[in-house]
Structures are given as structure tokens and as C-alpha cells.
Design a protein around this motif. Structure first.
Motif, PDB file in Angstrom:
ATOM      1  N   LYS A  65       0.847  -1.203   0.000  1.00 39.46           N
ATOM      2  CA  LYS A  65       0.000   0.000   0.000  1.00 39.46           C
ATOM      3  C   LYS A  65       0.881   1.251   0.000  1.00 39.46           C
ATOM      4  O   LYS A  65       0.644   2.188  -0.768  1.00 39.46           O
ATOM      5  N   GLN A  66       1.905   1.276   0.847  1.00 40.36           N
ATOM      6  CA  GLN A  66       2.818   2.419   0.894  1.00 40.36           C
ATOM      7  C   GLN A  66       3.562   2.582  -0.433  1.00 40.36           C
ATOM      8  O   GLN A  66       3.731   3.700  -0.920  1.00 40.36           O
ATOM      9  N   ASP A  67       4.032   1.466  -1.003  1.00 40.65           N
ATOM     10  CA  ASP A  67       4.752   1.520  -2.281  1.00 40.65           C
ATOM     11  C   ASP A  67       3.878   2.120  -3.374  1.00 40.65           C
ATOM     12  O   ASP A  67       4.360   2.842  -4.243  1.00 40.65           O
ATOM     13  N   TRP A  68       2.599   1.807  -3.334  1.00 40.24           N
ATOM     14  CA  TRP A  68       1.705   2.319  -4.372  1.00 40.24           C
ATOM     15  C   TRP A  68       1.387   3.796  -4.151  1.00 40.24           C
ATOM     16  O   TRP A  68       1.345   4.578  -5.097  1.00 40.24           O
ATOM     17  N   GLU A  69       1.196   4.206  -2.918  1.00 37.86           N
ATOM     18  CA  GLU A  69       0.690   5.548  -2.634  1.00 37.86           C
ATOM     19  C   GLU A  69       1.750   6.627  -2.501  1.00 37.86           C
ATOM     20  O   GLU A  69       1.456   7.805  -2.681  1.00 37.86           O
ATOM     21  N   LYS A  70       2.981   6.262  -2.181  1.00 39.01           N
ATOM     22  CA  LYS A  70       4.009   7.282  -1.936  1.00 39.01           C
ATOM     23  C   LYS A  70       4.622   7.776  -3.241  1.00 39.01           C
ATOM     24  O   LYS A  70       5.318   7.047  -3.934  1.00 39.01           O
ATOM     25  N   ARG A  71       4.332   9.019  -3.576  1.00 39.35           N
ATOM     26  CA  ARG A  71       4.929   9.668  -4.743  1.00 39.35           C
ATOM     27  C   ARG A  71       6.120  10.491  -4.277  1.00 39.35           C
ATOM     28  O   ARG A  71       6.066  11.129  -3.238  1.00 39.35           O
ATOM     29  N   THR A  72       7.171  10.488  -5.073  1.00 42.54           N
ATOM     30  CA  THR A  72       8.363  11.247  -4.725  1.00 42.54           C
ATOM     31  C   THR A  72       8.882  11.975  -5.954  1.00 42.54           C
ATOM     32  O   THR A  72       9.069  11.359  -7.013  1.00 42.54           O
ATOM     33  N   ARG A  73       9.089  13.266  -5.807  1.00 38.00           N
ATOM     34  CA  ARG A  73       9.731  14.007  -6.890  1.00 38.00           C
ATOM     35  C   ARG A  73      11.221  13.786  -6.750  1.00 38.00           C
ATOM     36  O   ARG A  73      11.797  13.987  -5.680  1.00 38.00           O
ATOM     37  N   LEU A  74      11.848  13.339  -7.811  1.00 41.94           N
ATOM     38  CA  LEU A  74      13.284  13.085  -7.771  1.00 41.94           C
ATOM     39  C   LEU A  74      14.044  14.400  -7.873  1.00 41.94           C
ATOM     40  O   LEU A  74      13.493  15.428  -8.276  1.00 41.94           O
ATOM     41  N   SER A  75      15.297  14.362  -7.537  1.00 43.53           N
ATOM     42  CA  SER A  75      16.145  15.548  -7.546  1.00 43.53           C
ATOM     43  C   SER A  75      16.067  16.278  -8.886  1.00 43.53           C
ATOM     44  O   SER A  75      15.957  15.657  -9.947  1.00 43.53           O
ATOM     45  N   LEU A  76      16.153  17.593  -8.833  1.00 38.00           N
ATOM     46  CA  LEU A  76      16.132  18.409 -10.046  1.00 38.00           C
ATOM     47  C   LEU A  76      17.235  17.986 -11.018  1.00 38.00           C
ATOM     48  O   LEU A  76      17.055  18.013 -12.237  1.00 38.00           O
ATOM     49  N   ARG A  77      18.361  17.521 -10.490  1.00 38.21           N
ATOM     50  CA  ARG A  77      19.465  17.081 -11.342  1.00 38.21           C
ATOM     51  C   ARG A  77      19.093  15.875 -12.206  1.00 38.21           C
ATOM     52  O   ARG A  77      19.689  15.645 -13.246  1.00 38.21           O
ATOM     53  N   THR A  78      18.114  15.093 -11.745  1.00 42.25           N
ATOM     54  CA  THR A  78      17.721  13.873 -12.456  1.00 42.25           C
ATOM     55  C   THR A  78      17.356  14.157 -13.902  1.00 42.25           C
ATOM     56  O   THR A  78      17.695  13.396 -14.797  1.00 42.25           O
ATOM     57  N   ILE A  79      16.669  15.264 -14.150  1.00 41.66           N
ATOM     58  CA  ILE A  79      16.203  15.598 -15.501  1.00 41.66           C
ATOM     59  C   ILE A  79      17.373  15.823 -16.466  1.00 41.66           C
ATOM     60  O   ILE A  79      17.223  15.673 -17.674  1.00 41.66           O
ATOM     61  N   PHE A  80      18.558  16.124 -15.933  1.00 36.45           N
ATOM     62  CA  PHE A  80      19.727  16.389 -16.772  1.00 36.45           C
ATOM     63  C   PHE A  80      20.617  15.163 -16.955  1.00 36.45           C
ATOM     64  O   PHE A  80      21.608  15.216 -17.664  1.00 36.45           O
ATOM     65  N   ASN A  81      20.265  14.058 -16.296  1.00 35.35           N
ATOM     66  CA  ASN A  81      21.072  12.839 -16.373  1.00 35.35           C
ATOM     67  C   ASN A  81      20.413  11.796 -17.256  1.00 35.35           C
ATOM     68  O   ASN A  81      19.196  11.767 -17.412  1.00 35.35           O
ATOM     69  N   SER A  82      21.238  10.911 -17.805  1.00 39.38           N
ATOM     70  CA  SER A  82      20.752   9.793 -18.611  1.00 39.38           C
ATOM     71  C   SER A  82      19.997   8.839 -17.699  1.00 39.38           C
ATOM     72  O   SER A  82      20.401   8.634 -16.559  1.00 39.38           O
ATOM     73  N   PRO A  83      18.923   8.279 -18.131  1.00 38.33           N
ATOM     74  CA  PRO A  83      18.306   8.368 -19.451  1.00 38.33           C
ATOM     75  C   PRO A  83      17.273   9.481 -19.581  1.00 38.33           C
ATOM     76  O   PRO A  83      16.736   9.699 -20.650  1.00 38.33           O
ATOM     77  N   TRP A  84      17.007  10.218 -18.476  1.00 38.74           N
ATOM     78  CA  TRP A  84      15.886  11.161 -18.484  1.00 38.74           C
ATOM     79  C   TRP A  84      16.116  12.356 -19.387  1.00 38.74           C
ATOM     80  O   TRP A  84      15.157  12.955 -19.880  1.00 38.74           O
ATOM     81  N   ASN A  85      17.358  12.733 -19.650  1.00 37.15           N
ATOM     82  CA  ASN A  85      17.612  13.837 -20.577  1.00 37.15           C
ATOM     83  C   ASN A  85      17.481  13.398 -22.031  1.00 37.15           C
ATOM     84  O   ASN A  85      17.510  14.233 -22.933  1.00 37.15           O
ATOM     85  N   GLU A  86      17.299  12.102 -22.255  1.00 37.63           N
ATOM     86  CA  GLU A  86      17.237  11.567 -23.618  1.00 37.63           C
ATOM     87  C   GLU A  86      15.843  11.068 -24.021  1.00 37.63           C
ATOM     88  O   GLU A  86      15.638  10.695 -25.175  1.00 37.63           O
ATOM     89  N   VAL A  87      14.890  11.017 -23.088  1.00 36.64           N
ATOM     90  CA  VAL A  87      13.573  10.455 -23.399  1.00 36.64           C
ATOM     91  C   VAL A  87      12.498  11.531 -23.358  1.00 36.64           C
ATOM     92  O   VAL A  87      12.642  12.554 -22.693  1.00 36.64           O
ATOM     93  N   SER A  88      11.432  11.275 -24.067  1.00 42.88           N
ATOM     94  CA  SER A  88      10.296  12.192 -24.114  1.00 42.88           C
ATOM     95  C   SER A  88       9.522  12.138 -22.805  1.00 42.88           C
ATOM     96  O   SER A  88       9.555  11.130 -22.097  1.00 42.88           O
TER      97      SER A  88
END
Length: 160
Positions: free
Chosen positions: A72-95
């Protein structure tokens, strides 16, 4: 029992209190490679006396109770990842979109639903899947909740 953190089947010990007409209250639980380590872990946690019970069905109920709360906790807990994440692979390469990432190809495994937005990456849901059916059920639930197209990536979650 399956240790949901390291995905190994190990000894499982649980300590609970019983009161008349109440469901037992779990006060501690441990996983270990050796049965004797469970006792040591309980003592190190400050417990000194208990009555050992080997009733498999009772222990399974305790284990299922713990795992159900974790799911239940695994499903309900949302976490915004570090701002740096958007600049690292693979997130800087995907839509932008919703991605499911498996920790490995063999079961049991961890799976994460990751939502990439323009400037943020969110960990939406996680699960431990012991079978292909559990993974498919997780995927279906993600799809139903988010109504988004899902892309599967077979990769280690080193960037999380």
C-alpha cells in the motif's frame, strides 16, 4: 519468506504482542540468512523475553499483514526526484511520459513507475513482483490510474 528489500528468500522472524480480543500488534520483524540471527536481531532491538511460536499459518498471517502495508505504501508514496535527475541519462534523452523500469529480468524483481514531465521526474509507484502475473497486474493498475501509454525499459535503476 521473500525479503522485499534485497529480493532473497530468507528466514523471517516477527515479534508481536497479544491482548485479549484484539488483533496481535506487530512490534518488530527481521529477515536473516540464518535462523539464529533473528534472535540476535530481536535482542539487539531491546527485546529480551518472548515465547517462540513455530505455527506456520500464524507467521504467514503476520508476514502477509506486513507485506500488504508495504505494498500500500509503495503504491501511494509519490516522490519528486532531484532536479538534477532531468539532466542525467536516461531522463535527458527520453520524451515526457510514463515509464516502467524493472530492476532485473528474473523474478522476484522491483518495478517502478516513473513519470517524466518537462522539468521534473516523479517516482509514482513501486512494487515487488514475485511472478510475471504480479508484474502484469502492476502494469494494468498503473495504466488504469494514469491512462497513459507505458514504455518498458530493461535497465538497472542506477539513476534513481
Amino acid at each position: 519468506m521473500l525479503n522485499p528489500i534485497d529480493l532473497h528468500y530468507e528466514w523471517f522472524g516477527v515479534l508481536w504482542l497479544e491482548e485479549e480480543n484484539h488483533f496481535p500488534i506487530i512490534v518488530g520483524y527481521w529477515f536473516s540468512k540464518e535462523r539464529s540471527e533473528i534472535t540476535q536481531d530481536a535482542i539487539l532491538s531491546g527485546f529480551s523475553t518472548w515465547t517462540e511460536i513455530g505455527d506456520h499459518s500464524m507467521i504467514m498471517r503476520m508476514y502477509q499483514s506486513i507485506r500488504n502495508k508495504q505494498k500500500k505504501q509503495d503504491w501511494e508514496k509519490r516522490t519528486r526526484l532531484s532536479l538534477r535527475t532531468i539532466f542525467n541519462s536516461p531522463w535527458n534523452e527520453v520524451s515526457p511520459g510514463l515509464y516502467l523500469i524493472k530492476s532485473r529480468d528474473t523474478y522476484p524483481l522491483h518495478v517502478s513507475a516513473i513519470l517524466k514531465k518537462k522539468f521534473w521526474v516523479w517516482l509514482e509507484h513501486t512494487a515487488v513482483c514475485e511472478t510475471k502475473e504480479e508484474l502484469q497486474a502492476f502494469m494494468q493498475r498503473v495504466h488504469e490510474e494514469h491512462q497513459m501509454e507505458i514504455s518498458m525499459k530493461n535497465t538497472k535503476p542506477k539513476f534513481l
